[in-house]
Design a protein around this motif. Structure first.
Motif, PDB file in Angstrom:
ATOM      1  N   SER A  76       0.811  -1.222   0.000  1.00 13.86           N
ATOM      2  CA  SER A  76       0.000   0.000   0.000  1.00 13.86           C
ATOM      3  C   SER A  76       0.842   1.270   0.000  1.00 13.86           C
ATOM      4  O   SER A  76       0.338   2.358  -0.267  1.00 13.86           O
ATOM      5  N   VAL A  77       2.121   1.149   0.346  1.00 19.28           N
ATOM      6  CA  VAL A  77       2.952   2.337   0.531  1.00 19.28           C
ATOM      7  C   VAL A  77       3.232   2.993  -0.823  1.00 19.28           C
ATOM      8  O   VAL A  77       3.635   2.322  -1.785  1.00 19.28           O
ATOM      9  N   LYS A  78       3.000   4.297  -0.896  1.00 18.39           N
ATOM     10  CA  LYS A  78       3.296   5.030  -2.128  1.00 18.39           C
ATOM     11  C   LYS A  78       3.759   6.443  -1.786  1.00 18.39           C
ATOM     12  O   LYS A  78       3.325   7.035  -0.800  1.00 18.39           O
ATOM     13  N   VAL A  79       4.670   6.938  -2.615  1.00 19.01           N
ATOM     14  CA  VAL A  79       5.255   8.264  -2.416  1.00 19.01           C
ATOM     15  C   VAL A  79       5.024   9.078  -3.688  1.00 19.01           C
ATOM     16  O   VAL A  79       5.368   8.646  -4.792  1.00 19.01           O
ATOM     17  N   ARG A  80       4.431  10.234  -3.543  1.00 20.44           N
ATOM     18  CA  ARG A  80       4.198  11.148  -4.665  1.00 20.44           C
ATOM     19  C   ARG A  80       5.228  12.277  -4.604  1.00 20.44           C
ATOM     20  O   ARG A  80       5.258  13.048  -3.644  1.00 20.44           O
ATOM     21  N   TYR A  81       6.093  12.345  -5.640  1.00 17.91           N
ATOM     22  CA  TYR A  81       7.155  13.348  -5.679  1.00 17.91           C
ATOM     23  C   TYR A  81       7.410  13.729  -7.135  1.00 17.91           C
ATOM     24  O   TYR A  81       7.510  12.861  -8.006  1.00 17.91           O
ATOM     25  N   ASP A  82       7.471  15.021  -7.379  1.00 16.91           N
ATOM     26  CA  ASP A  82       7.770  15.533  -8.719  1.00 16.91           C
ATOM     27  C   ASP A  82       6.778  14.956  -9.737  1.00 16.91           C
ATOM     28  O   ASP A  82       7.163  14.505 -10.821  1.00 16.91           O
ATOM     29  N   ASN A  83       5.494  14.925  -9.349  1.00 18.43           N
ATOM     30  CA  ASN A  83       4.419  14.432 -10.225  1.00 18.43           C
ATOM     31  C   ASN A  83       4.638  12.980 -10.641  1.00 18.43           C
ATOM     32  O   ASN A  83       4.244  12.583 -11.740  1.00 18.43           O
ATOM     33  N   SER A  84       5.264  12.222  -9.773  1.00 13.34           N
ATOM     34  CA  SER A  84       5.546  10.824 -10.105  1.00 13.34           C
ATOM     35  C   SER A  84       5.369   9.981  -8.858  1.00 13.34           C
ATOM     36  O   SER A  84       5.483  10.470  -7.723  1.00 13.34           O
ATOM     37  N   TRP A  85       5.101   8.676  -9.082  1.00 13.89           N
ATOM     38  CA  TRP A  85       4.933   7.742  -7.971  1.00 13.89           C
ATOM     39  C   TRP A  85       6.126   6.791  -7.833  1.00 13.89           C
ATOM     40  O   TRP A  85       6.072   5.867  -7.026  1.00 13.89           O
ATOM     41  N   ASN A  86       7.184   6.962  -8.616  1.00  9.18           N
ATOM     42  CA  ASN A  86       8.270   5.969  -8.616  1.00  9.18           C
ATOM     43  C   ASN A  86       9.646   6.601  -8.437  1.00  9.18           C
ATOM     44  O   ASN A  86      10.629   6.146  -9.009  1.00  9.18           O
ATOM     45  N   LYS A  87       9.733   7.683  -7.667  1.00 11.14           N
ATOM     46  CA  LYS A  87      11.026   8.345  -7.484  1.00 11.14           C
ATOM     47  C   LYS A  87      11.489   8.284  -6.031  1.00 11.14           C
ATOM     48  O   LYS A  87      12.207   9.168  -5.562  1.00 11.14           O
ATOM     49  N   ALA A  88      11.093   7.220  -5.311  1.00 14.89           N
ATOM     50  CA  ALA A  88      11.478   7.110  -3.910  1.00 14.89           C
ATOM     51  C   ALA A  88      11.859   5.670  -3.585  1.00 14.89           C
ATOM     52  O   ALA A  88      11.308   4.721  -4.162  1.00 14.89           O
ATOM     53  N   ASP A  89      12.820   5.525  -2.673  1.00 19.26           N
ATOM     54  CA  ASP A  89      13.170   4.236  -2.094  1.00 19.26           C
ATOM     55  C   ASP A  89      12.490   4.112  -0.741  1.00 19.26           C
ATOM     56  O   ASP A  89      12.347   5.102  -0.002  1.00 19.26           O
ATOM     57  N   LEU A  90      12.093   2.869  -0.390  1.00 24.11           N
ATOM     58  CA  LEU A  90      11.394   2.629   0.865  1.00 24.11           C
ATOM     59  C   LEU A  90      12.219   1.723   1.763  1.00 24.11           C
ATOM     60  O   LEU A  90      12.848   0.771   1.289  1.00 24.11           O
ATOM     61  N   ASN A  91      12.238   2.038   3.062  1.00 21.46           N
ATOM     62  CA  ASN A  91      12.826   1.179   4.084  1.00 21.46           C
ATOM     63  C   ASN A  91      11.754   0.880   5.121  1.00 21.46           C
ATOM     64  O   ASN A  91      11.072   1.784   5.598  1.00 21.46           O
ATOM     65  N   PHE A  92      11.620  -0.409   5.441  1.00 19.08           N
ATOM     66  CA  PHE A  92      10.608  -0.820   6.401  1.00 19.08           C
ATOM     67  C   PHE A  92      11.256  -0.932   7.772  1.00 19.08           C
ATOM     68  O   PHE A  92      12.245  -1.650   7.948  1.00 19.08           O
ATOM     69  N   ASN A  93      10.702  -0.210   8.740  1.00 24.76           N
ATOM     70  CA  ASN A  93      11.341  -0.013  10.035  1.00 24.76           C
ATOM     71  C   ASN A  93      10.931  -1.076  11.041  1.00 24.76           C
ATOM     72  O   ASN A  93       9.885  -1.720  10.910  1.00 24.76           O
ATOM     73  N   SER A  94      11.755  -1.212  12.086  1.00 29.03           N
ATOM     74  CA  SER A  94      11.494  -2.227  13.110  1.00 29.03           C
ATOM     75  C   SER A  94      10.249  -1.909  13.925  1.00 29.03           C
ATOM     76  O   SER A  94       9.688  -2.803  14.552  1.00 29.03           O
TER      77      SER A  94
END
Length: 593
Positions: free
Chosen positions: A99-117
């Motif tokens: 479900s996690v998504k990041v909106r940046y610079d009019n795009s949804w695929n310009k971010a890396d995700l790290n899942f925290n403890s």
């Protein structure tokens, strides 16, 4: 495409999140309660951090909840480089990673995700990042959003849960902005609705006279029946609940104290509940009279309230009340009387009544009210020196002291190293006295403030207050500050405070204060700083202007301006063109150095 360089990165002062979160867990929550706050915003310089719940923030175990975190530029010209954005869920919530998504610079695929403890997620820039330091580039109202959906465990305790939002800005000093408890709440409710039942009955009744028993069920949509009971014995058959209410007309045949309850027998989807027991007395008429002595009294002195019940053989209790509220526990009636001793902590007129609660064979009765006048003794005051902590030899400063509680007048005498150096009036609006003074030599000076007292307020003397006096710094240019107050010193009327700093090339800011309260801060431009303020209450206020110098200049402070702020609707307050409390302007000299 984004610019690959960061034009400017601000380094603001660190500011803390005001909403410190906490988790409140209980055995259940009522669906009728309003939901807790579902969004919060933190602002600092160019940064605006907002977290919100998407949709309803009241859920059940097994439901999902979506949080949206938005990092926005506040459009004041300085580009931000966001190193990371972190979402912190309530403990135990299960992240749905897809479900996690990041909106940046009019795009949804310009971010890396790290899942925290802790079960949350952190987003970092992957593409079109700042070349020099990395990170999401945010400028001119632009946004970066992070959305994450979590599942509420099936065994989650019912209650209210906070969540967190954190953001790190490159080149900003200090810890992450935001907080692990950010004040964005989710309430986990029991899917079976909790109910509460209340019961209304008459306090007294006579045998053979029908009375109404009324039960109310919350929420009103709950379906079921009410079984009324007298001491555990059913009263008639259950009564259907309609629009949250059930009513039964009943006649008691025997005198005595009856303990009545209403038991809600719920249909599916609701919990049953039982009201608190209510008592009904079936008794004969009585008369209650009240005497209070002494009257009037001083604050803190004992008064005795004595209730007399007729007939004298009536058995029961007296509930004394002050201004309509119960005072203390009921007192037993003995030989037709009951007494209560009490004192009052504040001056006022208090209305006392005595309510005879009755007993089997006697109907309750209430006395006529007796007004008790309570007057104030003189207030004991406390005087405290509050300023200055430090000073420069040869440079004027303001000696300041507070008197509490705030008196209606009087003066404070300031004593430095055992020598009286002057007196200043105490502000009736803020309780502060200010005296201009110049320390002659460096070292540690001892300052004592002696309040002279006034009508209704006792004198008091402060403890010694150490002031560290240092020699002046020769490399700084001396300055002076003068304060001019323009306008009508009336409640609700804006006043203009104008501070003039010499030389006019001095750079810095001016802090305007009324007593110990900072009214505001303004930049010095061309030797002048101005501030507009409106006083909300009548009284005298000591206003000063403190110049906080920039590089190469020395601080300075104005002399105090004592303003008598009047309420135009109160004819007892003086004020006129020749008065400090009337319209016009007040000017003070400089204490600069």
């Amino acid at each position: 495409m984004r610019s690959s360089t960061l034009r400017r990165i601000a380094a603001p002062l660190v500011a803390g999140i005001a909403a410190a979160g906490m988790i409140v867990v209980g055995s259940g929550t009522a669906g009728a309660e309003p939901p807790p706050p579902s969004s919060n915003t933190y602002k600092e310089d160019q940064l605006q951090l907002t977290k919100e719940v998407v949709g309803d923030n009241v859920v059940h175990p097994g439901d999902t909840i979506t949080y949206k975190t938005t990092v926005k530029h506040r459009n004041n010209g300085i580009v931000l480089a966001i190193e990371k954005i972190r979402d912190v869920p309530p403990a135990g919530f299960e992240l749905i990673r897809d479900s996690v998504k990041v909106r940046y610079d009019n795009s949804w695929n310009k971010a890396d995700l790290n899942f925290n403890s802790d079960g949350g997620v952190t987003a970092r820039c992957k593409s079109d990042c700042t070349l020099l330091v990395g990170g999401f580039v945010v400028d001119d109202n632009e946004e970066v959003t992070l959305e994450a959906t979590y599942r509420v465990p099936e065994d989650m305790d019912f209650g209210v849960y906070d969540s967190g939002a954190l953001v790190n800005v490159h080149a900003w000093f200090g810890a992450d902005r935001g907080d692990k408890n950010f004040g964005v709440f989710v309430r986990v409710d029991d899917p079976v609705v909790t109910t509460s039942t209340s019961l209304q009955v008459p306090a007294t009744a006579k045998t053979g006279v029908p009375v109404e028993l009324v039960a109310s069920v919350d929420p009103a949509v709950a379906s079921g029946r009410i079984q009324f009971k007298d001491g555990g014995t059913d009263i008639g058959a259950p009564v259907d609940v309609v629009d949250g209410r059930a009513t039964l007309t009943h006649t008691f045949d025997i005198a005595g104290v009856r303990e009545v309850t209403a038991e809600f027998l719920a249909d599916g989807g609701f919990y049953s509940s039982t009201s608190a027991p209510q008592t009904i007395d079936v008794t004969a008429d009585t008369v209650t009279e009240l005497q209070v002595s002494p009257n009037p009294v001083l604050v803190g002195e004992d008064v005795v309230a004595t209730a007399t019940v007729t007939p004298a053989n009536a058995q029961g209790q007296i509930q004394f009340k002050v201004n309509g509220a119960n005072y203390g526990a009921p007192v037993n009636v003995e030989n037709g009387t009951a007494s209560l001793t009490r004192s009052f902590p504040e001056s006022a007129t208090y209305s006392i009544v005595a309510e005879f609660l009755g007993a089997p064979g006697n109907i309750g009765s209430t006395s006529a009210p007796v007004d008790v006048t309570v007057n104030d003794p003189d207030w004991d005051t406390t005087t405290t020196v509050i300023e200055p902590v430090t000073a420069v030899a040869g440079t004027p400063v303001n000696l300041a002291a507070t008197v509490l509680p705030i008196p209606s007048g009087g003066d404070v005498i300031f004593v430095v190293n055992g020598v009286e150096v002057g007196a200043a009036a105490v502000g009736t609006g803020d309780g502060v006295a200010v005296l201009p003074y110049t320390f002659g030599a460096s070292g540690t000076a001892n300052v004592v403030a002696e309040f002279s007292g006034t009508a209704g307020y006792t004198p008091s003397t402060s403890a010694g207050f150490p002031v560290t006096v240092t020699d002046p710094e020769p490399a700084r240019t001396e300055t002076t500050t003068a304060l001019n107050v323009i306008g009508e010193t009336e409640v609700g009327e804006p006043l203009s405070f104008e501070a003039t700093v010499a030389p006019n090339t001095a750079n810095g800011t001016v802090e305007f204060k009324a007593g110990t309260e900072v009214l505001g801060t303004a930049d010095v431009v061309g030797g002048v700083a101005t501030l507009t303020h409106t006083f909300g209450a009548a009284g005298t206020y000591v206003v000063t202007a403190n110049f906080v110098a920039g590089e190469g200049f020395a601080d300075s402070v104005s002399g105090p301006a004592v303003l008598a702020v009047v309420d135009p609707g109160d004819p007892s307050n003086p004020g006129g063109p020749s008065d400090p409390g009337g319209p016009g302007s007040v000017s003070t000299g400089s204490l600069g150095g």
